[in-house]
Enzyme design. Structure first.
Site, PDB file in Angstrom:
ATOM      1  CG  ASP A 261     -12.896   0.092  55.893  1.00 34.83           C
ATOM      2  OD1 ASP A 261     -12.632  -0.739  57.058  1.00 34.83           O
ATOM      3  OD2 ASP A 261     -13.788   0.372  55.801  1.00 34.83           O
ATOM      4  CB  CYS A 319     -18.298  -9.301  61.793  1.00 34.09           C
ATOM      5  SG  CYS A 319     -17.226 -10.267  60.632  1.00 34.09           S
ATOM      6  N   GLY A 407     -23.364  -3.118  59.725  1.00 34.17           N
ATOM      7  CA  GLY A 407     -22.070  -3.230  59.249  1.00 34.17           C
ATOM      8  C   GLY A 407     -21.681  -2.664  57.868  1.00 34.17           C
ATOM      9  CD  GLU A 408     -18.698   0.996  56.684  1.00 34.35           C
ATOM     10  OE1 GLU A 408     -18.447   1.513  55.527  1.00 34.35           O
ATOM     11  OE2 GLU A 408     -19.732   1.479  57.299  1.00 34.35           O
ATOM     12  NE  ARG A 418     -14.308  -2.780  56.613  1.00 36.82           N
ATOM     13  CZ  ARG A 418     -14.276  -3.984  57.465  1.00 36.82           C
ATOM     14  NH1 ARG A 418     -14.930  -4.779  57.129  1.00 36.82           N
ATOM     15  NH2 ARG A 418     -13.477  -4.024  58.302  1.00 36.82           N
TER      16      ARG A 418
HETATM   17  P1  IMP Z   1     -17.354  -4.083  67.025  1.00 35.78           P
HETATM   18  O1  IMP Z   1     -16.510  -3.131  67.589  1.00 35.78           O
HETATM   19  O2  IMP Z   1     -17.270  -5.416  67.405  1.00 35.78           O
HETATM   20  O3  IMP Z   1     -18.731  -3.546  66.582  1.00 35.78           O
HETATM   21  O4  IMP Z   1     -16.232  -4.262  65.620  1.00 35.78           O
HETATM   22  C1  IMP Z   1     -16.040  -3.074  64.701  1.00 35.78           C
HETATM   23  C2  IMP Z   1     -15.547  -3.782  63.676  1.00 35.78           C
HETATM   24  O5  IMP Z   1     -16.133  -4.822  62.988  1.00 35.78           O
HETATM   25  C3  IMP Z   1     -15.007  -2.923  62.477  1.00 35.78           C
HETATM   26  O6  IMP Z   1     -13.888  -1.965  62.907  1.00 35.78           O
HETATM   27  C4  IMP Z   1     -14.678  -3.593  61.196  1.00 35.78           C
HETATM   28  O7  IMP Z   1     -13.457  -4.079  61.328  1.00 35.78           O
HETATM   29  C5  IMP Z   1     -15.666  -4.620  61.479  1.00 35.78           C
HETATM   30  N1  IMP Z   1     -16.632  -4.701  60.586  1.00 35.78           N
HETATM   31  C6  IMP Z   1     -17.488  -3.485  59.993  1.00 35.78           C
HETATM   32  N2  IMP Z   1     -18.489  -3.851  59.386  1.00 35.78           N
HETATM   33  C7  IMP Z   1     -18.388  -5.128  59.200  1.00 35.78           C
HETATM   34  C8  IMP Z   1     -19.245  -6.090  58.418  1.00 35.78           C
HETATM   35  O8  IMP Z   1     -20.216  -5.601  57.605  1.00 35.78           O
HETATM   36  N3  IMP Z   1     -18.787  -7.035  58.378  1.00 35.78           N
HETATM   37  C9  IMP Z   1     -17.800  -7.641  59.046  1.00 35.78           C
HETATM   38  N4  IMP Z   1     -16.762  -6.844  59.894  1.00 35.78           N
HETATM   39  C10 IMP Z   1     -17.362  -5.574  59.805  1.00 35.78           C
END
Ligand code: IMP
Length: 501
Positions: A261, A319, A407-408, A418
């Site tokens: 990750d 993000c 977000g992570e 990460r």
């Molecule tokens: P979503 O499905 O559009 O919500 O995107 C999820 C994806 O965003 C995850 O699988 C990660 O690759 C990415 N992600 C998770 N947390 C963060 C963050 O804090 N910043 C940027 N990308 C993130």
């Protein structure tokens, strides 16, 4: 001089599929969404084939053991989040792997000296009406009795009455011993006209309940994804720092597949991680890598030996990487370039490395677009965070329910590994936000609806498999004004409450 790419990078919303010829065979019932999860050689099969092309994001607000079970039940794979201690992550994997369909670990347990008021509070809090009475109130304590709504009448009884006075005591219970099969338990339920059957260990400790309503779980979930021991397939996230401790613990806990990750995967840290896994486990441990957004990044990770490669930087709903650091690429353009490189790599080497499109799915049709552009499967965060089974809190604001989703790279998750480039180990700036998403109910219903749309569009394109879709799809870029034309326009809409179209 720097390299300039003067063509703009595009997002899913800027593409549409042009329908192709569909024969009368092209009906959703004939469509299969089976897809490879890990790399394989020409003529061979992937060691793990999913029944649906969806995996859940490696995030605290998304992939816990409950979601892992719910998604595997529908044919996909969750990657349990790695931004927790090695022990906690391994325990989550273990719980998901030890979950047996139809056998439910009792999470509503009470002590015999608790009161009717405690029973009411517990049933309201958990939504369960069957409670195990155990010696110390633990889920695996010695079973002393069971309380269901048939054992008490709130209007007639004193709220201070003790559980032991109205529970069905152990000597009046019908139960089964651990080791009994689901079909044996169901026979007991039918023979004795029960609603639930406690399953206990040889020394009388509570293990599971089997409920009458779950007896045909396998029949209701024909796509469930099981390993060779009939346990659900579960993935787990790792980072490029503590792999020497984390990987053995996760493998020991039963993880079927791992994924590094990282927000930016075109780095030597990923190579070192994969090298360590190959040195210690050979090819027996499957590990995905990423994220990358161009052909060069794909090549690098392919040569490192990744089992699948994840695409996407900056497109996630939570993000802010593009704003904070100015890196990333429109998800559609990134995906199209990487998938072309994947096909080239396959032609050259005979090794097919599945590509995962990660993040940025807003509408269900984006899933179909990603598949048509070449993705073998899609990773989603926001989408799954909305469901009952995600680990985050459900909150009510002005009468509307939401789930928390962060977000992570937000201060809340503090998943510094990460984003770590080897400098100061504390997260010094955020790359993600803390947010709310509309609550959407159970995973199963939502996934069924989303995938029925995917299948229907595949039929419009004359495709009965994902591979066929990738070969036959005709994609067109759309102009800004045709996007307006594509929504409801020039009418006054009566109900605009639906968040997912
Ligand atoms: P979503 O499905 O559009 O919500 O995107 C999820 C994806 O965003 C995850 O699988 C990660 O690759 C990415 N992600 C998770 N947390 C963060 C963050 O804090 N910043 C940027 N990308 C993130």
């Amino acid at each position: 001089m720097a390299t300039f790419i003067n063509e703009p990078a595009h997002t899913f919303n800027e593409y549409l599929l042009i329908p192709g010829y569909s024969s009368s065979e092209c009906v959703p019932a004939n469509v299969t969404l089976k897809t490879p999860l890990v790399k394989y050689k020409k003529g061979e099969e992937s060691a793990i084939t999913m029944n649906i092309p969806l995996v859940s994001a490696i995030m605290q607000a998304v992939s816990g053991d409950r979601l892992a079970v719910a998604l595997a039940t529908q044919g996909g794979v969750s990657f349990i989040y790695g931004s927790q201690s090695v022990e906690d992550e391994a325990a989550m994997v273990r719980r998901a792997k030890s979950y047996k369909a139809g056998f439910v670990q009792s999470d509503s347990n009470i002590r015999p000296d608790a009161t009717l008021a405690d029973v009411i509070e517990l049933t309201q809090r958990t939504g369960h009406s069957t409670l195990a009475v155990t010696e110390g109130g633990e889920p695996d304590g010695k079973l002393l009795g069971v309380v269901t709504s048939r054992d008490y009448r709130i209007s007639r009884m004193d709220k201070s009455e003790k559980v032991e006075s109205f529970m069905t005591p152990f000597d009046k219970l019908i139960y089964a011993y651990e080791g009994a099969t689901l079909s044996e338990c169901n026979d007991i339920i039918w023979d004795h006209k029960l609603n639930s059957l406690p399953v206990i260990s040889k020394d009388g400790r509570m293990r599971y309940f089997v409920f009458r309503k779950d007896y045909d779980s396998h029949k209701k979930n024909p796509d469930e994804l099981l390993d060779e021991h009939k346990r659900y397939v579960v993935g787990a996230g790792i980072n490029t720092r503590d792999y020497a401790e984390r990987v053995p613990a996760l493998i020991e806990a039963g993880a079927d597949v791992l994924c590094i990750d990282s927000s930016e995967g075109f780095s030597e840290w990923q190579k070192l991680t994969i090298d360590w896994i190959r040195e210690n486990y050979g090819d027996s441990v499957k590990v995905g890598a990423g994220n990358v957004v161009d052909a060069e990044g794909f090549r690098y990770l392919a040569d490192c030996g990744a089992d699948f490669i994840k695409v996407g930087i900056g497109g996630g709903s939570i993000c802010i990487t593009r704003e904070t650091k100015g890196i990333g690429r429109g998800q559609a353009t990134a995906l199209i370039e990487v998938c072309a490189e994947r096909d080239k790599y396959f032609e050259e080497t005979g090794v097919y490395i599945p590509v995962c499109s990660d993040g940025g799915i807003v509408y269900d049709h984006h899933i179909t677009l990603a598949l048509a552009m070449g993705a073998d499967f899609i990773m989603l965060g926001r989408y799954f965070a909305r469901f009952d089974e995600s680990p985050s809190n459900k909150v009510s604001i002005n009468g509307t329910y939401y789930k928390e989703y962060w977000g992570e790279g937000s201060q809340r998750a503090r998943n510094w590994q990460r984003y770590d480039l080897g400098g100061d180990k504390k997260l010094s700036f955020e790359e993600g936000v803390d947010s709310l998403v509309p609550y959407a109910g159970p995973l199963k219903d939502n996934v069924a609806l989303s995938l029925s749309k995917v299948k229907s569009t595949m039929c419009n394109c004359g495709a009965l498999t994902i591979r066929e879709l990738q070969q036959k799809a005709k994609l067109t870029l759309v102009s800004a004004t045709s996007i307006v034309e594509g929504g409801a326009h020039d009418v006054i809409q009566k109900d605009k409450s639906s968040a997912m179209k």
